[in-house]
Design a protein around this motif. Structure first.
Motif, short mmCIF file in Angstrom:
data_model
loop_
_atom_site.label_atom_id
_atom_site.label_comp_id
_atom_site.label_asym_id
_atom_site.label_seq_id
_atom_site.Cartn_x
_atom_site.Cartn_y
_atom_site.Cartn_z
N GLU A 259 0.90 -1.11 0.00
CA GLU A 259 0.10 0.04 0.08
C GLU A 259 0.85 1.39 0.05
O GLU A 259 1.82 1.31 0.78
N GLN A 260 0.59 2.25 -0.93
CA GLN A 260 1.44 3.45 -0.95
C GLN A 260 0.70 4.44 -0.11
O GLN A 260 -0.77 4.65 -0.39
N MET A 261 1.30 5.00 1.06
CA MET A 261 0.81 5.76 2.20
C MET A 261 0.86 7.09 1.65
O MET A 261 1.75 7.66 1.23
N PRO A 262 -0.42 7.73 1.82
CA PRO A 262 -0.23 9.47 1.45
C PRO A 262 0.53 9.86 2.37
O PRO A 262 0.66 9.75 3.65
N LEU A 263 1.40 10.90 1.58
CA LEU A 263 2.38 11.61 2.62
C LEU A 263 2.90 12.99 1.75
O LEU A 263 3.55 12.73 0.80
N SER A 264 2.41 14.19 2.09
CA SER A 264 2.76 15.48 1.43
C SER A 264 3.75 15.95 1.83
O SER A 264 3.88 16.45 2.66
N LEU A 265 4.65 16.07 0.91
CA LEU A 265 5.96 16.64 1.18
C LEU A 265 5.74 18.34 1.23
O LEU A 265 6.41 19.12 1.73
N LYS A 266 4.85 18.55 0.32
CA LYS A 266 4.48 20.15 0.25
C LYS A 266 4.03 20.49 1.48
O LYS A 266 4.46 21.77 2.09
N ASP A 267 3.31 19.87 2.03
CA ASP A 267 2.62 20.15 3.27
C ASP A 267 3.47 19.75 4.40
O ASP A 267 3.03 19.91 5.54
#
Ligand SMILES: N[C@@H](CCC(=O)N[C@@H](CS)C(=O)NCC(=O)O)C(=O)O
Length: 203
Positions: free
Chosen positions: A27-35
């Motif tokens: 599963e690819q976990m969501p993680l925003s570098l931008k945020d």
């Protein structure tokens, strides 16, 4: 199911590539570098470096992309892992070489080219990288003489990790034509469905 934090376009790419090689569900976990979610307290609990990738397998947490690819190959008892102590030594050698030697100049150049606006680009960094790369690629070329892959006749985690860095050089349109063995080896690897799948995930 194995969870990975990090975009396929980052250092996490090699982890997705390995998962695809092994046909393991993930599963690819969501993680925003931008945020800046990679600097959040919750993420820092997993990876105190505040960097991607991080892998979670049940209760087990692991960071450092090449440690993750190594763990996955070994966990699956696949042909990509070492079959004996000698192979283990060669795999460790290439993983450390990829990270400590080849990746440094490559990433320095890659960052300048892809993340720094042209007017602010540090050409000294790029020139230094270009000076260092030929000796490294020559060492890789010589090592591939008389053998299909880095640890002999089969594709292993050593090839995956080193090729993931050479792939960045191709992205920088680096001319590999004077390294005949590296070109032959990379052409073989580029045809692998798992590599192509990882590239398609970057789009
Ligand atoms: N040696 C680490 C490098 C990790 C790394 O530098 N990741 C970058 C993305 S490729 C990152 O998280 N950058 C965000 C930051 O440093 O703030 C690995 O291979 O896992």
């Amino acid at each position: 199911m194995i969870k990975i934090y990090g975009s396929p376009a980052s250092s996490a790419g090699r982890c997705y590539w390995m998962l695809e090689e092994l046909s393991l569900p993930y599963e690819q976990m969501p993680l925003s570098l931008k945020d800046r979610e990679h600097k959040s307290a919750a993420y820092l609990e997993l990876n105190p470096n505040g960097k991607i990738p991080t892998m979670i397998d049940g209760d087990y947490v692991l960071w450092e992309s090449m440690a993750i690819t190594y763990y996955l190959a070994k966990k699956s008892q696949s042909s990509l892992a070492a079959k004996n102590l000698e192979e283990e030594g060669h795999i460790m050698k290439w993983n450390l070489w990829a990270l400590a030697e080849l990746q440094k100049p490559t990433i320095d150049w890659f960052i300048q080219e892809n993340f720094v606006p042209a007017e602010r680009r540090d050409h000294k960094v790029i020139d230094t990288a270009k000076e260092k790369l030929p000796a490294l690629l020559q060492a890789l070329d010589v090592s591939l003489k008389n053998q299909s892959y880095l640890v002999g006749s089969r594709f292993t985690v050593a090839d995956l990790n080193v090729a993931s860095v050479v792939g960045l050089l191709l992205g920088l349109r680096y001319d590999l034509s004077s390294y005949g063995e590296v070109t032959r080896w990379m052409n073989q690897i580029k045809d692998r469905p798992a590599f192509q799948k990882m590239l398609s995930m970057r789009k």
